[in-house]
Design a protein around this motif. Structure first.
Motif, PDB file in Angstrom:
ATOM      1  N   HIS A  95       0.833  -1.210   0.000  1.00  0.00           N
ATOM      2  CA  HIS A  95       0.000   0.000   0.000  1.00  0.00           C
ATOM      3  C   HIS A  95       0.864   1.255   0.000  1.00  0.00           C
ATOM      4  O   HIS A  95       0.663   2.177  -0.804  1.00  0.00           O
ATOM      5  N   CYS A  96       1.841   1.305   0.897  1.00  0.00           N
ATOM      6  CA  CYS A  96       2.693   2.491   1.002  1.00  0.00           C
ATOM      7  C   CYS A  96       3.515   2.698  -0.263  1.00  0.00           C
ATOM      8  O   CYS A  96       3.654   3.832  -0.744  1.00  0.00           O
ATOM      9  N   ALA A  97       4.068   1.607  -0.803  1.00  0.00           N
ATOM     10  CA  ALA A  97       4.855   1.710  -2.026  1.00  0.00           C
ATOM     11  C   ALA A  97       3.997   2.219  -3.180  1.00  0.00           C
ATOM     12  O   ALA A  97       4.419   3.076  -3.968  1.00  0.00           O
ATOM     13  N   TYR A 110       6.500   6.946   3.732  1.00  0.00           N
ATOM     14  CA  TYR A 110       7.808   6.308   3.548  1.00  0.00           C
ATOM     15  C   TYR A 110       8.252   5.594   4.825  1.00  0.00           C
ATOM     16  O   TYR A 110       8.691   4.442   4.793  1.00  0.00           O
ATOM     17  N   LEU A 111       8.110   6.276   5.961  1.00  0.00           N
ATOM     18  CA  LEU A 111       8.501   5.682   7.240  1.00  0.00           C
ATOM     19  C   LEU A 111       7.600   4.505   7.596  1.00  0.00           C
ATOM     20  O   LEU A 111       8.052   3.494   8.131  1.00  0.00           O
ATOM     21  N   TRP A 112       6.304   4.626   7.305  1.00  0.00           N
ATOM     22  CA  TRP A 112       5.348   3.541   7.567  1.00  0.00           C
ATOM     23  C   TRP A 112       5.670   2.329   6.705  1.00  0.00           C
ATOM     24  O   TRP A 112       5.521   1.185   7.127  1.00  0.00           O
ATOM     25  N   ILE A 120      12.046  -1.252  -0.794  1.00  0.00           N
ATOM     26  CA  ILE A 120      12.526   0.002  -0.200  1.00  0.00           C
ATOM     27  C   ILE A 120      13.497   0.704  -1.148  1.00  0.00           C
ATOM     28  O   ILE A 120      13.427   1.929  -1.346  1.00  0.00           O
ATOM     29  N   ALA A 121      14.399  -0.071  -1.754  1.00  0.00           N
ATOM     30  CA  ALA A 121      15.396   0.514  -2.661  1.00  0.00           C
ATOM     31  C   ALA A 121      14.734   1.146  -3.884  1.00  0.00           C
ATOM     32  O   ALA A 121      15.087   2.260  -4.299  1.00  0.00           O
ATOM     33  N   ILE A 122      13.763   0.448  -4.467  1.00  0.00           N
ATOM     34  CA  ILE A 122      13.077   0.964  -5.657  1.00  0.00           C
ATOM     35  C   ILE A 122      12.308   2.234  -5.323  1.00  0.00           C
ATOM     36  O   ILE A 122      12.388   3.240  -6.049  1.00  0.00           O
TER      37      ILE A 122
END
Length: 318
Positions: free
Chosen positions: A231-233, A254-256, A281-283
């Motif tokens: 969801h966050c991504a 981003y932190l979530w 995270i990297a992408i």
């Protein structure tokens, strides 16, 4: 030398967060933190939706947006309550844990109907009334420990909730139409908030359905965190309409995302999941940092355009 130590330290921290390092995070700490985070964040969304709207930088202040922020809050709060019952109180009776989880949703649906949210926003309250009826009946089965009714009722209501969540996350306009908003022209903030509700509802459903299917509680929570990471991504780099989240709201997303990616990696405890979460995270970091977490998301054609400012910055040294 100082820079080398910095990068080495950072990589060690990241490896620990993703469950790939020698140092492992105590699952008890993770589950207690999840309970606290779910109760605090969910409570803020559910009981102070306007404050949450401002905090996340959402410009739209319509009844529809505020109502769905409350629904998002109910999803997150119910997850926090579930973690609190399972991992802090250590309730052995799963039916009572599920019962308390559903109480959160019953309260939110009752409040929404009393405030006449569907009618004021231009929708139809029929489906919401039906949801409330199903919740109250399932709560009764949970607390009465009805051996036959309880598992079937819970399986049914959370299977429906999962389907409802998938529809809202993938096809928010269609989901809105199903709830009677056919004549309402929803703006991008409203559709984005509905999509957010869809993801959080799906995540909570995955958690409960996992418990019902005898999946170990830590594993079920890890799977739930994978949904929230997605969801966050999606919110950060996907085409989520033209949502008006600001810098701070994007930073919170981003932190979530990192928070839940770490949970998924550590609770599922496999290297494959750890590397996958690290890749996500990297992408997201690579795609999002150049734009300083600024919304709305850049359309694909703008990303690929040689006339865009970032292309000139990177390739022409301007």
């Amino acid at each position: 030398m100082i820079m080398m130590k910095y990068f080495t330290g950072s990589s060690n921290v990241l490896a620990t967060l993703l469950g790939l390092g020698q140092t492992k995070i105590d699952p008890e700490i993770l589950t207690t933190a999840m309970a606290a985070a779910g109760i605090i964040q969910g409570g803020l969304f559910m009981f102070t939706p306007n404050l949450s709207r401002k905090m996340w930088g959402i410009q739209d202040d319509s009844i529809y947006t505020l109502a769905h922020l409350e629904y998002v809050g109910a999803s997150i709060l119910s997850m926090g309550v579930t973690c609190f019952c399972l991992f802090v109180l250590k309730l052995e009776e799963t039916h009572k844990t599920v019962g308390w989880t559903l109480v959160v949703w019953a309260v939110e649906n009752s409040l929404a109907l009393l405030k006449q949210y569907p009618a004021k926003a231009g929708g139809d309250p029929t489906l919401q009334i039906l949801w409330l009826f199903l919740m109250l009946e399932t709560i009764r089965a949970c607390f009465m420990s009805a051996a036959y009714t309880y598992p079937h009722a819970v399986m049914a209501i959370y299977s429906l909730a999962a389907l409802n969540g998938i529809l809202a996350a993938v096809k928010p306009r269609l989901s809105a139409n199903m709830y009677g908003y056919r004549e309402v022209e929803l703006n991008d903030d409203q559709l984005s908030t509905l999509r957010c509700f869809g993801y959080e509802s799906l995540a909570m459903s995955v958690f409960i359905l996992g418990l019902l299917n005898d999946i170990q509680a830590h594993t079920a929570l890890g799977l739930t965190s994978m949904v929230i990471t997605a969801h966050c991504a999606h919110a950060l780099v996907g085409k989520v309409f033209n949502a008006t989240y600001g810098n701070f709201g994007s930073l919170l997303f981003y932190l979530w995302m990192i928070f839940h990616a770490s949970y998924a990696a550590n609770l599922l405890a496999t290297k494959e999941v750890g590397y996958f979460m690290g890749g996500v995270i990297a992408i997201v970091t690579t795609l999002k940092l150049p734009f300083l977490f600024e919304y709305p998301q850049i359309a694909e054609e703008e990303l690929l355009s040689k006339n865009s400012w970032w292309w000139k910055e990177v390739h022409m040294g301007i």
